[in-house]
Design a protein around this motif. Structure first.
Motif, PDB file in Angstrom:
ATOM      1  N   LYS A  42       1.022   4.595  -2.574  1.00 61.69           N
ATOM      2  CA  LYS A  42       1.352   5.669  -1.735  1.00 61.69           C
ATOM      3  C   LYS A  42       2.633   5.734  -1.617  1.00 61.69           C
ATOM      4  O   LYS A  42       3.650   5.357  -2.030  1.00 61.69           O
ATOM      5  N   MET A  51       1.911   8.286 -11.073  1.00 62.90           N
ATOM      6  CA  MET A  51       2.839   9.101 -10.525  1.00 62.90           C
ATOM      7  C   MET A  51       2.991   9.967 -10.651  1.00 62.90           C
ATOM      8  O   MET A  51       3.814   9.707 -12.740  1.00 62.90           O
ATOM      9  N   SER A  58       5.372   1.133  -8.701  1.00 64.44           N
ATOM     10  CA  SER A  58       3.803  -0.068  -8.503  1.00 64.44           C
ATOM     11  C   SER A  58       3.437  -1.342  -9.418  1.00 64.44           C
ATOM     12  O   SER A  58       2.974  -1.938  -8.918  1.00 64.44           O
ATOM     13  N   ASP A  77       0.770  -0.912   0.176  1.00 65.68           N
ATOM     14  CA  ASP A  77      -0.313  -0.261   0.272  1.00 65.68           C
ATOM     15  C   ASP A  77       0.689   0.962   0.231  1.00 65.68           C
ATOM     16  O   ASP A  77       0.070   2.268  -0.665  1.00 65.68           O
ATOM     17  N   GLN A  78       2.146   1.313   0.560  1.00 65.59           N
ATOM     18  CA  GLN A  78       2.885   2.319   0.513  1.00 65.59           C
ATOM     19  C   GLN A  78       4.429   1.744   0.310  1.00 65.59           C
ATOM     20  O   GLN A  78       4.599   0.942   0.054  1.00 65.59           O
ATOM     21  N   HIS A 103      -4.944   0.586  -9.530  1.00 60.61           N
ATOM     22  CA  HIS A 103      -4.074   1.371  -8.236  1.00 60.61           C
ATOM     23  C   HIS A 103      -2.510   0.990  -8.851  1.00 60.61           C
ATOM     24  O   HIS A 103      -2.123  -0.025  -9.288  1.00 60.61           O
ATOM     25  N   TYR A 109       5.802  11.498  -5.798  1.00 61.12           N
ATOM     26  CA  TYR A 109       4.235  11.542  -5.689  1.00 61.12           C
ATOM     27  C   TYR A 109       2.882  10.474  -6.141  1.00 61.12           C
ATOM     28  O   TYR A 109       3.487   9.989  -7.254  1.00 61.12           O
ATOM     29  N   ALA A 110       2.578  10.168  -5.211  1.00 56.30           N
ATOM     30  CA  ALA A 110       1.374   8.409  -6.255  1.00 56.30           C
ATOM     31  C   ALA A 110      -0.125   8.479  -5.964  1.00 56.30           C
ATOM     32  O   ALA A 110      -0.199   9.515  -4.319  1.00 56.30           O
ATOM     33  N   GLY A 111      -1.488   9.342  -7.108  1.00 56.10           N
ATOM     34  CA  GLY A 111      -2.238   9.754  -6.820  1.00 56.10           C
ATOM     35  C   GLY A 111      -3.060   7.714  -6.857  1.00 56.10           C
ATOM     36  O   GLY A 111      -2.381   6.927  -6.555  1.00 56.10           O
ATOM     37  N   ARG A 112      -4.276   8.198  -6.958  1.00 60.72           N
ATOM     38  CA  ARG A 112      -4.607   6.866  -6.867  1.00 60.72           C
ATOM     39  C   ARG A 112      -4.362   5.703  -8.731  1.00 60.72           C
ATOM     40  O   ARG A 112      -3.881   4.190  -7.869  1.00 60.72           O
TER      41      ARG A 112
END
Length: 170
Positions: free
Chosen positions: A128, A88, A50, A3-4, A125, A82-85
């Protein structure tokens, strides 16, 4: 899926020597060649972050700050800031080094937006980002403003595309 991830988990370094076929009539690296290198390292950083295939959604301006001469080394460093949904932001720094004198210059900086895609080419997806250093935190904290500027620029580009259309000649 994780997730991160930390910025350093996506860090990429690419170094190449500038040879005569890579240069223009001034003996400096073609801008387009450098832009291809930038896209290459940004893609690798985004894929490391990712663990998905990625596509380039946008490239912010590439400011050529210093020429890169034939026989110099060109070193690109990239990482996800930075990453959104599904997207990146990737920061790329370009350094040239005169291999005989050791002189080094930052020659270009750029931000790219990469989108992770699944096996069907649909956005998917991404984890983060966890910034750790002061530089990473600065880039992370200023990412929202850059994203707002990108959205505005994209809308303006879309309006221009409508105005100009596909008819030839202009």
């Amino acid at each position: 899926m994780i997730d991160q991830k930390k910025c350093r988990d996506s860090f990429v370094v690419k170094t190449s020597i500038v040879l005569p076929p890579d240069t223009n009539n001034h003996g400096t690296l073609f801008g387009g060649k450098l832009m291809a290198y930038i896209d290459d390292v940004a893609s690798i950083a985004a894929m490391r972050h990712s663990r998905r295939n990625t596509v380039t959604a946008s490239t912010d301006s590439v400011d050529f700050l210093h020429p890169i001469h034939v026989s110099h080394a060109v070193c690109l460093e990239a990482f996800v800031t930075y990453a959104g949904r599904t997207s990146m932001e990737v920061f790329v720094k370009v350094i040239a080094e005169d291999l005989l004198s050791g002189e080094r210059n930052v020659c270009a900086l750029s931000f790219l937006t990469m989108v992770a895609v699944d096996q069907d080419g649909k956005p998917t997806h991404v984890p983060k980002v966890i910034p750790e250093t002061n530089e990473e935190k600065g880039l992370f904290n200023s990412a929202a403003e850059r994203a707002t500027n990108r959205k505005k620029r994209r809308k303006e580009s879309g309006n221009l595309a409508k105005d100009f259309g596909t008819g030839l000649p202009w």
